[in-house]
Design a protein around this motif. Structure first.
Motif, PDB file in Angstrom:
ATOM      1  N   LEU A  14       0.842  -1.187   0.000  1.00  0.00           N
ATOM      2  CA  LEU A  14       0.000   0.000   0.000  1.00  0.00           C
ATOM      3  C   LEU A  14       0.881   1.242   0.000  1.00  0.00           C
ATOM      4  O   LEU A  14       1.688   1.444   0.911  1.00  0.00           O
ATOM      5  N   PHE A  15       0.732   2.058  -1.036  1.00  0.00           N
ATOM      6  CA  PHE A  15       1.471   3.317  -1.109  1.00  0.00           C
ATOM      7  C   PHE A  15       0.562   4.461  -0.679  1.00  0.00           C
ATOM      8  O   PHE A  15      -0.622   4.498  -1.011  1.00  0.00           O
ATOM      9  N   MET A  16       1.127   5.386   0.067  1.00  0.00           N
ATOM     10  CA  MET A  16       0.401   6.577   0.529  1.00  0.00           C
ATOM     11  C   MET A  16       1.434   7.632   0.859  1.00  0.00           C
ATOM     12  O   MET A  16       2.647   7.362   0.797  1.00  0.00           O
ATOM     13  N   ASN A  17       0.983   8.839   1.208  1.00  0.00           N
ATOM     14  CA  ASN A  17       2.011   9.818   1.569  1.00  0.00           C
ATOM     15  C   ASN A  17       2.571   9.491   2.958  1.00  0.00           C
ATOM     16  O   ASN A  17       1.954   8.756   3.736  1.00  0.00           O
ATOM     17  N   SER A  18       3.736  10.020   3.252  1.00  0.00           N
ATOM     18  CA  SER A  18       4.465   9.595   4.459  1.00  0.00           C
ATOM     19  C   SER A  18       3.703   9.931   5.740  1.00  0.00           C
ATOM     20  O   SER A  18       3.739   9.162   6.706  1.00  0.00           O
TER      21      SER A  18
END
Length: 417
Positions: A198-202
Motif C-alpha cells: 500500500l502506497f500513501m504519503n508519508s
C-alpha cells in the motif's frame, strides 16, 4: 524491479525491528547491521541472537545469511544503496513527543557519508516527521515504512507480512521508484509472496502505525475493563468474553485480560497519537491512555486485598510491625516467548504495591539470581521462590505454578497473549 538487481543494504539499530529486517533481507542480499553496542555485534557475527526470537535464532545458526554486524557506520553506509533506520524512539514526557534524535543522527551520518543512498525510516515517529525531515535536510530519497511486528515473533511477521506500507511524496518520481524497489525487496524475501503493498504519503503512513497500535491498546483496555467489572461483580469473565467474542465481527484476538498493556510500543505510541491530536476534538484516544493506568491501579488494589486476606487468615498483623507479607512476582515479560520486559505493566503494579508497604521478590530467569531489580531480590530457584512467597502474582500464567494456585493472583484466562 529486474531479477538481476542486487542492492547492498545497511540497517541502523539491532533491536527487534532492525535485526529481523536485516535477517529477512540477508537471505538474498548483502546486509550490514550497525549498532553502537559491541556485545550485540559480536553475538550476531557469532551467529547468535541478542534476544529471544526462534526464527531469527534458526536463520542465524544456518550461517547462510549475507549478514555482517558492525560498529563501523562509515563502511556500512558508504557501501549501501538503502539505509534502513530502526533506532529507538522513546517517548519523552517533557517534550510530549518521541525522541527522534537517534533517527536524525543517522540521517545526518548517511548524508555526510553517502548522499546517494536511499533512507528508509522504520523507527516509529510522530505524524509528519518524514515530510519535515525531507524539507529540513533537502534529502529527496527518504521514505517511511512502518513495522507491524510482535516481540519474539518479529522475523516471522516479516516473513508473513499482513501488509507492506510505504509512505512517500507521491509527486516525486525518483523517490517513488526507489520506494517501489524496496517494497519488492521485502516481498521477494518473504515467504508470503502475495502480501499487499500500500502506497500513501508519508504522513498518512505514520498515522497508520500509531492508529493501528492505539486500536490494539483499545482492545486490550476494553477486555481488561470487562474483566474488572466481572471480578468486582463476582461474575465469570471467561464466559462473558467467550460470549462477546463469538460474534465474528468482534473475534477472539487481543481479548485475554492482563495487568495492563505494556511493552515497548503500545504505551508510547498511544501517548504520541494523543499528543498529535493537539486541539483536534477527541475523547476515545485519551480514554485509552487513561484506562491503562486505571487498570494497573485496580490490579494493585486487588493484590493488596489478597495480601490482607492472607495476613488475616494467618493471624499476622496487617502493616503492624511484626511481619510483612512477601509478594512473589513471577516473570516481568509482557509476552510469552519474549525476554523483553521494557515498560512492562507488571513493573508499575509492583511499584504500587511496594509503596503500600508490601515486600517483593522476583522470579525472572532473564536476570541473575541474587541481584536486585524493581527494588526486589531476584530468586531464580523456583522452589525457593514459591516457598518464600506468601502471595504470587503473574501477568501470564504458566503450568509451573499449578502447585501454588491457592496463593496465586493472575487475570490470565486463556493462557496466551
Amino acid at each position: 524491479m529486474s531479477s538481476g538487481y542486487d542492492p547492498i543494504i545497511a540497517v541502523a539499530g539491532i533491536g527487534y525491528v532492525g535485526l529481523s529486517i536485516a535477517v529477512l533481507l540477508a537471505q538474498r542480499h548483502k546486509v550490514y547491521a550497525v549498532d553502537v553496542l559491541p556485545e550485540k555485534v559480536d553475538l550476531i557475527n557469532k551467529k547468535m541472537s541478542p534476544f529471544v526470537d526462534k526464527e531469527i535464532e534458526a536463520r542465524l545458526a544456518t550461517g547462510r545469511l549475507k549478514l555482517t554486524a558492525t560498529l563501523d557506520a562509515s563502511t556500512a553506509y558508504g557501501n549501501a544503496d538503502f539505509v534502513v533506520i530502526a533506532t529507538p524512539t522513546d517517548y519523552d514526557p517533557d517534550q510530549n513527543s518521541f525522541d527522534t534524535s537517534t533517527v536524525e543522527r543517522v540521517i545526518g551520518q548517511v548524508m555526510g557519508i553517502n548522499p546517494a543512498a536511499s533512507i528508509v525510516i522504520k523507527s516509529t515517529v510522530p505524524v509528519g516527521f518524514t515530510e519535515t525531515v525531507r524539507k529540513k535536510t533537502g534529502k529527496g530519497t527518504v521514505f517511511f515504512c512502518p513495522e507491524f511486528l510482535r516481540e519474539g515473533k518479529a522475523l516471522y511477521d516479516n516473513l508473513y507480512p499482513s501488509r507492506i506500507i510505504i509512505g512517500i511524496d507521491e509527486s516525486d518520481e525518483k523517490l517513488t521508484e526507489k520506494a517501489r524497489i524496496f517494497a519488492e525487496l521485502l516481498r521477494e524475501c518473504a515467504n508470503k509472496k502475495d502480501a499487499e503493498i500500500l502506497f500513501m504519503n508519508s504522513t498518512e503512513a505514520e498515522a497508520v502505525k500509531l492508529f493501528a497500535n492505539t486500536y490494539l491498546a483499545l482492545r486490550v483496555s476494553f477486555f481488561n475493563e470487562l474483566d474488572t467489572y466481572a471480578e468486582m461483580q463476582r461474575l465469570n469473565a471467561r464466559r462473558i468474553i467467550e460470549g462477546v467474542c463469538g460474534d465474528p465481527r468482534i473475534g477472539a484476538h487481543y481479548n485475554n485480560p492482563s495487568f495492563g498493556y505494556g511493552g515497548y510500543c503500545l504505551p508510547k505510541d498511544t501517548r504520541q497519537l494523543l499528543a498529535n491530536y493537539g486541539d483536534i476534538p477527541q475523547k476515545l484516544i485519551r480514554a485509552v491512555v487513561e484506562s491503562n493506568g486505571t487498570r494497573k491501579d485496580f490490579i494493585a488494589g486487588q493484590i493488596l486485598r489478597k495480601v490482607g486476606l492472607y495476613l488475616e487468615a494467618n493471624s499476622f498483623p496487617d502493616q503492624g510491625g511484626k511481619r510483612k507479607t512477601t509478594v512473589g512476582v513471577y516473570r516481568l515479560a509482557m509476552k510469552q516467548g519474549s525476554d523483553n520486559f521494557r515498560h512492562g505493566a507488571i513493573q508499575d503494579v509492583v511499584e504500587s504495591i511496594q509503596s503500600k508497604g508490601a515486600a517483593t521478590i522476583l522470579y525472572e530467569p532473564a536476570l541473575s539470581d541474587g541481584e536486585r531489580f524493581c527494588n526486589s531480590l531476584v530468586v531464580n530457584d523456583l522452589s525457593k521462590f514459591k516457598a518464600e512467597s506468601d502471595v504470587i502474582i503473574a501477568n501470564r500464567y504458566d503450568s509451573s505454578l499449578d502447585d501454588v494456585r491457592e496463593k496465586l493472583y493472575t487475570r490470565d484466562i486463556f493462557g496466551r497473549d
